[in-house]
Design a protein around this motif. Structure first.
Motif, mmCIF file in Angstrom:
data_model
loop_
_atom_site.group_PDB
_atom_site.id
_atom_site.type_symbol
_atom_site.label_atom_id
_atom_site.label_comp_id
_atom_site.label_asym_id
_atom_site.label_seq_id
_atom_site.Cartn_x
_atom_site.Cartn_y
_atom_site.Cartn_z
ATOM 1 N N PHE A 6 20.390 109.070 -1.453
ATOM 2 C CA PHE A 6 19.847 108.332 -1.330
ATOM 3 C C PHE A 6 20.478 107.209 -0.401
ATOM 4 C CE2 PHE A 6 16.020 105.475 -0.420
ATOM 5 C CZ PHE A 6 14.928 106.751 1.213
ATOM 6 N N GLY A 7 20.996 106.338 0.142
ATOM 7 C CA GLY A 7 21.470 105.478 0.276
ATOM 8 C C GLY A 7 23.187 105.907 0.019
ATOM 9 N N ASP A 8 23.893 105.363 0.503
ATOM 10 C CA ASP A 8 25.757 104.933 0.850
ATOM 11 C C ASP A 8 26.049 104.074 0.288
ATOM 12 O OD1 ASP A 8 28.112 106.508 -0.607
ATOM 13 O OD2 ASP A 8 27.816 107.964 1.462
ATOM 14 N N TYR A 9 26.936 103.610 -0.637
ATOM 15 C CA TYR A 9 27.934 102.295 -0.518
ATOM 16 C C TYR A 9 29.278 102.958 -0.449
ATOM 17 C CZ TYR A 9 23.804 99.552 -1.962
ATOM 18 O OH TYR A 9 23.229 98.714 -1.973
ATOM 19 N N SER A 10 30.026 102.293 0.641
ATOM 20 C CA SER A 10 31.931 102.728 0.270
ATOM 21 C C SER A 10 32.294 104.761 0.477
ATOM 22 C CB SER A 10 32.322 102.239 -0.637
ATOM 23 O OG SER A 10 32.319 100.960 -0.229
ATOM 24 N N SER A 11 31.168 105.473 0.612
ATOM 25 C CA SER A 11 31.291 107.032 1.001
ATOM 26 C C SER A 11 30.975 108.181 -0.610
ATOM 27 C CB SER A 11 32.273 106.911 1.157
ATOM 28 O OG SER A 11 33.702 107.364 0.890
ATOM 29 N N VAL A 12 30.216 107.341 -1.258
ATOM 30 C CA VAL A 12 30.421 107.478 -2.710
ATOM 31 C C VAL A 12 29.600 108.797 -2.421
ATOM 32 C CG1 VAL A 12 29.851 107.833 -5.245
ATOM 33 C CG2 VAL A 12 30.443 105.667 -4.721
ATOM 34 N N HIS A 13 28.640 108.550 -2.183
ATOM 35 C CA HIS A 13 27.324 110.174 -1.380
ATOM 36 C C HIS A 13 27.773 110.837 -1.004
ATOM 37 C CE1 HIS A 13 23.787 107.957 -4.068
ATOM 38 N NE2 HIS A 13 24.099 109.275 -5.260
ATOM 39 N N LEU A 14 28.735 110.354 0.436
ATOM 40 C CA LEU A 14 29.495 111.228 1.233
ATOM 41 C C LEU A 14 30.813 112.050 0.563
ATOM 42 C CD1 LEU A 14 29.870 112.290 3.929
ATOM 43 C CD2 LEU A 14 31.831 110.905 4.482
ATOM 44 N N ASN A 15 31.362 111.965 -1.039
ATOM 45 C CA ASN A 15 32.537 112.862 -1.494
ATOM 46 C C ASN A 15 31.106 113.510 -1.923
ATOM 47 O OD1 ASN A 15 35.287 111.560 -0.571
ATOM 48 N ND2 ASN A 15 34.053 110.193 -0.464
ATOM 49 N N GLY A 33 24.708 103.458 7.153
ATOM 50 C CA GLY A 33 26.068 103.376 7.401
ATOM 51 C C GLY A 33 27.034 102.394 6.658
ATOM 52 N N ASP A 34 26.350 101.436 5.488
ATOM 53 C CA ASP A 34 26.855 101.176 4.906
ATOM 54 C C ASP A 34 27.934 99.513 6.071
ATOM 55 O OD1 ASP A 34 27.430 99.500 3.100
ATOM 56 O OD2 ASP A 34 29.278 100.688 1.983
ATOM 57 N N GLY A 35 27.058 99.146 7.045
ATOM 58 C CA GLY A 35 27.703 98.561 7.928
ATOM 59 C C GLY A 35 29.009 98.800 8.490
ATOM 60 N N PHE A 36 29.985 98.063 8.835
ATOM 61 C CA PHE A 36 30.614 98.242 9.865
ATOM 62 C C PHE A 36 31.393 99.119 9.032
ATOM 63 C CE2 PHE A 36 33.005 95.353 6.608
ATOM 64 C CZ PHE A 36 33.485 95.826 6.094
ATOM 65 N N LYS A 37 31.031 100.095 8.186
ATOM 66 C CA LYS A 37 31.899 101.071 7.165
ATOM 67 C C LYS A 37 31.882 102.503 8.758
ATOM 68 C CE LYS A 37 32.138 98.902 2.887
ATOM 69 N NZ LYS A 37 31.833 99.155 1.837
ATOM 70 N N GLU A 38 30.778 102.447 9.014
ATOM 71 C CA GLU A 38 30.263 103.789 9.467
ATOM 72 C C GLU A 38 30.198 104.665 8.597
ATOM 73 O OE1 GLU A 38 31.958 103.906 13.445
ATOM 74 O OE2 GLU A 38 31.439 101.766 13.668
ATOM 75 N N ILE A 39 29.949 104.749 7.401
ATOM 76 C CA ILE A 39 29.671 105.936 6.657
ATOM 77 C C ILE A 39 28.739 107.271 7.055
ATOM 78 C CG2 ILE A 39 29.570 106.965 4.302
ATOM 79 C CD1 ILE A 39 31.447 104.930 4.450
ATOM 80 N N GLN A 40 29.299 108.090 6.726
ATOM 81 C CA GLN A 40 28.943 109.375 7.674
ATOM 82 C C GLN A 40 27.344 109.617 6.501
ATOM 83 O OE1 GLN A 40 30.831 112.275 9.269
ATOM 84 N NE2 GLN A 40 31.686 111.463 10.174
ATOM 85 N N SER A 41 25.885 110.281 7.127
ATOM 86 C CA SER A 41 24.854 110.659 6.795
ATOM 87 C C SER A 41 23.938 111.567 7.255
ATOM 88 C CB SER A 41 24.467 110.024 6.257
ATOM 89 O OG SER A 41 23.330 109.099 6.593
ATOM 90 N N ASP A 42 23.301 112.908 7.047
ATOM 91 C CA ASP A 42 21.771 113.334 7.200
ATOM 92 C C ASP A 42 21.632 112.353 8.358
ATOM 93 O OD1 ASP A 42 24.026 115.786 6.773
ATOM 94 O OD2 ASP A 42 22.765 115.629 4.743
ATOM 95 N N ILE A 43 21.009 111.574 7.768
ATOM 96 C CA ILE A 43 19.978 110.718 8.202
ATOM 97 C C ILE A 43 20.160 109.618 8.365
ATOM 98 C CG2 ILE A 43 17.114 110.253 8.078
ATOM 99 C CD1 ILE A 43 17.166 112.610 6.887
#
Length: 356
Positions: A6-15, A33-43
């Motif tokens: 649930f949530g992500d900062y700087s792609s910690v959860h993505l990896n 998306g964590d702002g301008f970083k556009e981190i990918q997530s399922d939802i």
């Protein structure tokens, strides 16, 4: 195992998601998306290109999608503050998540009220003065310095099954919290991040990513670059750039020789770990306390202080011996594979969740 990140900062959860899936687990990731970083997530709770509309979307979609967030073996939130905002019933929403799922964990990552309150007391140095001077003015820290925020953070952290720190800095600030678990390092998908030989062409390229100006200690890097540019104009190419999508950031970093992560922490952040995996020479936090918390005896990371002259001295070592760059680059990749590999780290999370 069925897992909700649930949530992500700087792609910690993505990896971490990619590592868990590689191990055969079902993972649903949720983020903004964590702002301008556009981190990918399922939802993604931010449904629109408009910041104005997203202010409503991030408050409405969590409730509309609540039925999707049921019957998970583990829910892990990136922070107590992922949904924290003035006009959102955060505590009530998290209570629903806890009620509808088996185990609920939180990461100690990024800044929160514990880091803000206890960091200046427990750490010899940190970014706290620079946060006050720069980041709060930019409204990056709207909650953390208030008693109300600390009370919320404290109540939230006591309600979870366990708190998992990803850096020693955060671990230190939560000691001796009764829910604190052992540190688990930042995960990086080393299958996706390719190593390339770190060769110097005409100039040594040094890069510092511009993100949170105060937290990262950018003012110290700027001053160091001024000194270095004046002394070695023909030896160095110095770049400070940021606030771009993660994919663009990684493409830029891939073209460099030395990466300066952040100046004011004991440990290496996510961008620094990406740089290690690429085989870069990385300047950042590698204090003995941090290495002990990770369970390692030594690191290729060049430990720096929030001091421009300290940065200059360390850069000069590589100007006088460029072969060191390639040598340490090899060590960096090996360190990332041994300590940050996404499947190895994911296995540590599975063990922590099962044993808590």
């Amino acid at each position: 195992m069925k897992i909700l990140l649930f949530g992500d900062y700087s792609s910690v959860h993505l990896n971490l998601k990619e590592g868990l899936e590689k191990l055969g687990h079902f993972v649903l990731s949720v983020g903004t998306g964590d702002g301008f970083k556009e981190i990918q997530s399922d939802i993604n709770f931010n449904s629109f290109n408009s910041k104005f509309l997203n202010k409503f979307s991030v408050r409405i979609k969590p409730f509309l999608l609540l039925n999707k967030f049921k019957d998970f073996d583990v829910v892990q939130t990136i922070s107590p503050y992922f949904l924290k905002s003035r006009f959102f019933p955060t505590s009530f929403y998290y209570d629903l998540l806890k009620r509808n799922n088996k185990k609920f964990f939180m990461l100690a990552v990024g800044s929160d009220a514990y880091y803000w309150k206890f960091g200046p007391k427990k750490l010899r140095y940190g970014p706290f003065e620079d946060i006050l001077e720069f980041d709060i003015k930019e409204k990056n820290y709207p909650y953390y310095d208030s008693e109300e925020s600390f009370n919320y953070n404290s109540k939230f952290s006591l309600s979870v099954r366990g708190i998992i720190p990803v850096l020693h800095d955060y671990e230190a600030c939560y000691q001796p919290h009764p829910k604190l678990l052992s540190l688990i390092p930042i995960p990086i998908n080393t299958d996706k991040i390719k190593y390339s030989q770190n060769k110097v062409s005409k100039k040594i390229i040094i890069f510092h990513g511009l993100n949170r100006y105060g937290f990262k200690g950018t003012k110290h890097v700027e001053k160091a670059f001024e000194i270095l540019n004046e002394k070695y104009p023909n030896e160095l190419e110095l770049i400070i750039r940021g606030k771009m999508p993660l994919r663009d950031y990684l493409n830029l970093m891939n073209k460099t020789n030395i990466v300066i992560d952040q100046t004011s922490t004991y440990s290496l952040g996510v961008n620094g770990v990406y740089a290690l995996a690429m085989g870069k020479v990385v300047f950042g936090g590698a204090e003995p306390e941090s290495l002990r918390a990770m369970g390692v005896k030594k690191s290729p990371v060049i430990n720096i202080l929030p001091d421009a002259n300290d940065i200059v001295r360390n850069v000069e070592k590589f100007i006088y011996d460029k072969k060191l760059i390639e040598t340490i680059g090899v060590q960096s990749r090996k360190f990332a594979e041994e300590n940050h590999d996404y499947m190895k780290v994911a296995s540590k999370y599975i063990a922590a969740w099962n044993n808590s």
